[in-house]
Design a protein around this motif. Structure first.
Motif, short mmCIF file in Angstrom:
data_model
loop_
_atom_site.label_atom_id
_atom_site.label_comp_id
_atom_site.label_asym_id
_atom_site.label_seq_id
_atom_site.Cartn_x
_atom_site.Cartn_y
_atom_site.Cartn_z
N ASN A 58 -4.18 -32.61 74.06
CA ASN A 58 -3.44 -32.15 75.24
C ASN A 58 -4.19 -32.50 76.52
OD1 ASN A 58 -1.80 -30.99 73.29
ND2 ASN A 58 -1.46 -29.13 74.45
N TYR A 59 -5.51 -32.37 76.47
CA TYR A 59 -6.34 -32.67 77.64
C TYR A 59 -6.30 -34.17 77.96
CZ TYR A 59 -10.41 -32.68 80.73
OH TYR A 59 -11.25 -32.83 81.82
N LEU A 60 -6.32 -34.98 76.91
CA LEU A 60 -6.47 -36.43 77.06
C LEU A 60 -5.19 -37.15 77.45
CD1 LEU A 60 -8.42 -38.88 76.59
CD2 LEU A 60 -7.63 -38.88 74.22
N LEU A 61 -4.05 -36.66 76.99
CA LEU A 61 -2.80 -37.41 77.12
C LEU A 61 -2.48 -37.86 78.54
CD1 LEU A 61 -0.33 -38.63 75.80
CD2 LEU A 61 0.83 -36.43 76.05
N PRO A 62 -2.61 -37.02 79.59
CA PRO A 62 -2.27 -37.51 80.93
C PRO A 62 -3.02 -38.77 81.32
CG PRO A 62 -2.49 -35.12 80.95
CD PRO A 62 -2.96 -35.58 79.61
N GLY A 63 -4.31 -38.83 81.01
CA GLY A 63 -5.08 -40.03 81.33
C GLY A 63 -4.63 -41.24 80.54
N ILE A 64 -4.29 -41.03 79.29
CA ILE A 64 -3.81 -42.14 78.45
C ILE A 64 -2.48 -42.68 78.99
CG2 ILE A 64 -2.96 -42.76 76.15
CD1 ILE A 64 -5.97 -42.49 76.27
N ALA A 125 1.46 -39.10 70.40
CA ALA A 125 0.68 -37.90 70.71
C ALA A 125 1.27 -36.66 70.05
CB ALA A 125 0.62 -37.71 72.23
N LEU A 126 2.59 -36.59 69.98
CA LEU A 126 3.24 -35.46 69.29
C LEU A 126 2.88 -35.45 67.81
CD1 LEU A 126 6.77 -35.55 70.98
CD2 LEU A 126 5.10 -33.70 71.16
N LEU A 127 2.83 -36.63 67.20
CA LEU A 127 2.44 -36.72 65.80
C LEU A 127 0.98 -36.31 65.61
CD1 LEU A 127 4.13 -40.10 64.80
CD2 LEU A 127 4.88 -37.79 64.19
N MET A 128 0.18 -36.46 66.64
CA MET A 128 -1.24 -36.11 66.57
C MET A 128 -1.51 -34.66 66.94
SD MET A 128 -2.84 -39.58 68.30
CE MET A 128 -4.50 -38.91 68.32
N GLY A 129 -0.46 -33.93 67.28
CA GLY A 129 -0.64 -32.51 67.57
C GLY A 129 -0.43 -32.10 69.00
N ALA A 212 -2.76 -32.83 87.99
CA ALA A 212 -1.41 -32.32 88.26
C ALA A 212 -0.54 -32.39 87.00
CB ALA A 212 -0.77 -33.10 89.40
N ILE A 213 -0.59 -33.52 86.29
CA ILE A 213 0.20 -33.67 85.07
C ILE A 213 -0.27 -32.69 84.00
CG2 ILE A 213 0.78 -35.24 83.16
CD1 ILE A 213 0.66 -37.54 85.16
N ARG A 214 -1.59 -32.54 83.88
CA ARG A 214 -2.16 -31.61 82.90
C ARG A 214 -1.71 -30.17 83.18
NH1 ARG A 214 -7.80 -32.86 83.17
NH2 ARG A 214 -7.38 -34.59 81.73
N ASP A 215 -1.71 -29.77 84.45
CA ASP A 215 -1.28 -28.41 84.81
C ASP A 215 0.21 -28.20 84.53
OD1 ASP A 215 -3.80 -27.67 85.61
OD2 ASP A 215 -3.47 -28.13 87.73
N LEU A 216 1.00 -29.25 84.76
CA LEU A 216 2.44 -29.15 84.47
C LEU A 216 2.67 -29.00 82.97
CD1 LEU A 216 3.74 -31.85 86.97
CD2 LEU A 216 4.31 -29.41 87.04
N PHE A 217 1.93 -29.76 82.17
CA PHE A 217 2.07 -29.67 80.71
C PHE A 217 1.66 -28.29 80.18
CE2 PHE A 217 1.65 -34.50 79.83
CZ PHE A 217 3.03 -34.62 79.80
#
Length: 253
Positions: A58-64, A125-129, A212-217
């Motif tokens: 969850n932390y990593l996805l916005p940067g990816i 990412a959804l498949l990875m949790g 910003a994206i991380r906070d929205l997620f």
């Protein structure tokens, strides 16, 4: 020609999208590296990085997601460079079409291709949790920010495509953009970085966009990050657009 801008852009966009569908490998190669990085960092390095109560995926996805966009825009510069070399721009000049529609068609093609790549990365990412309790409005805000970021970077790609002297040079500009998220909060919290690097990381555009994206997620208050992120995206978009149009006018003069 101005009144025909939208019609001309739509026609040229259709041409560019047909090229994309005939070479779907461009989207595949765009998504391979971000997905590989997602797998590597989550399953190899993720256990060593403390992100508090937030899972590392969850932390990593916005940067990816931002790296996915930075990878994808290289193809815009490549396609634009090849069009310039093929002489098709000269043929377009002899036709009664809005001149800026040629560039906008490439930009919108980049937007469509990158959105497809982003959807693929999110599905992996959804498949990875990856999980998010964000509502529809939060997801729309994330989508809007990613679209604005894509448009901003794509106009930088247009400058590279118009100015490059070789095919390699047309796409090489994207390497610093891909590297920039590594010097941000995308992979690790900035408070773990040494002083000068932390100062740079906290005041560059990627960090505010990622935060910003991380906070929205995670359904957290976005605070000032979202406005700083939007300001960065709009500023980059405007400056890159003006330089791209100036470079285009020089090319066709």
């Amino acid at each position: 020609m101005t009144k025909y801008f939208f019609v001309d852009t739509a026609a040229l966009l259709g041409r560019s999208l047909r090229h994309i569908t005939r070479s779907a490998d461009t989207i595949i190669t765009t998504t391979v590296m971000p997905i590989a990085m997602l797998l590597l960092f989550v399953y190899v390095f993720g256990g060593a990085i403390n992100t508090g109560p937030v899972s590392y995926v969850n932390y990593l996805l916005p940067g990816i997601l931002l790296i996915t966009i930075a990878s994808g825009i290289a193809y815009t510069a490549f396609r634009l460079f090849m069009d310039m070399k093929s002489g098709i721009f000269e043929r377009f000049q002899s036709m009664p079409i809005a001149r800026s529609s040629v560039l906008w068609a490439h930009v919108l093609t980049s937007l469509v291709a990158n959105l497809v790549s982003l959807v693929v990365v999110v599905l992996v990412a959804l498949l990875m949790g990856f999980r998010s309790g964000a509502g529809v409005l939060a997801w729309l805000a994330v989508a809007g920010m990613l679209i604005l970021f894509t448009l901003a970077l794509t106009w930088i790609a247009v400058i590279a495509g118009l100015s490059a002297k070789s095919v390699d040079g047309a796409s090489a500009f994207s390497y610093p953009l891909i590297f920039l998220p590594f010097l941000s909060s995308a992979f690790v919290p900035t408070d773990t970085m040494p002083g000068p690097l932390r100062a740079f990381a906290e005041h560059q555009p990627v960090t505010s966009i990622v935060n910003a994206i991380r906070d929205l997620f995670t359904q957290q208050p976005v605070g000032a990050d979202i406005w700083i992120a939007l300001a960065w995206c709009v500023a980059i978009f405007i400056i890159a657009y003006l330089f791209a149009m100036a470079a285009y006018r020089r090319k066709i003069a």
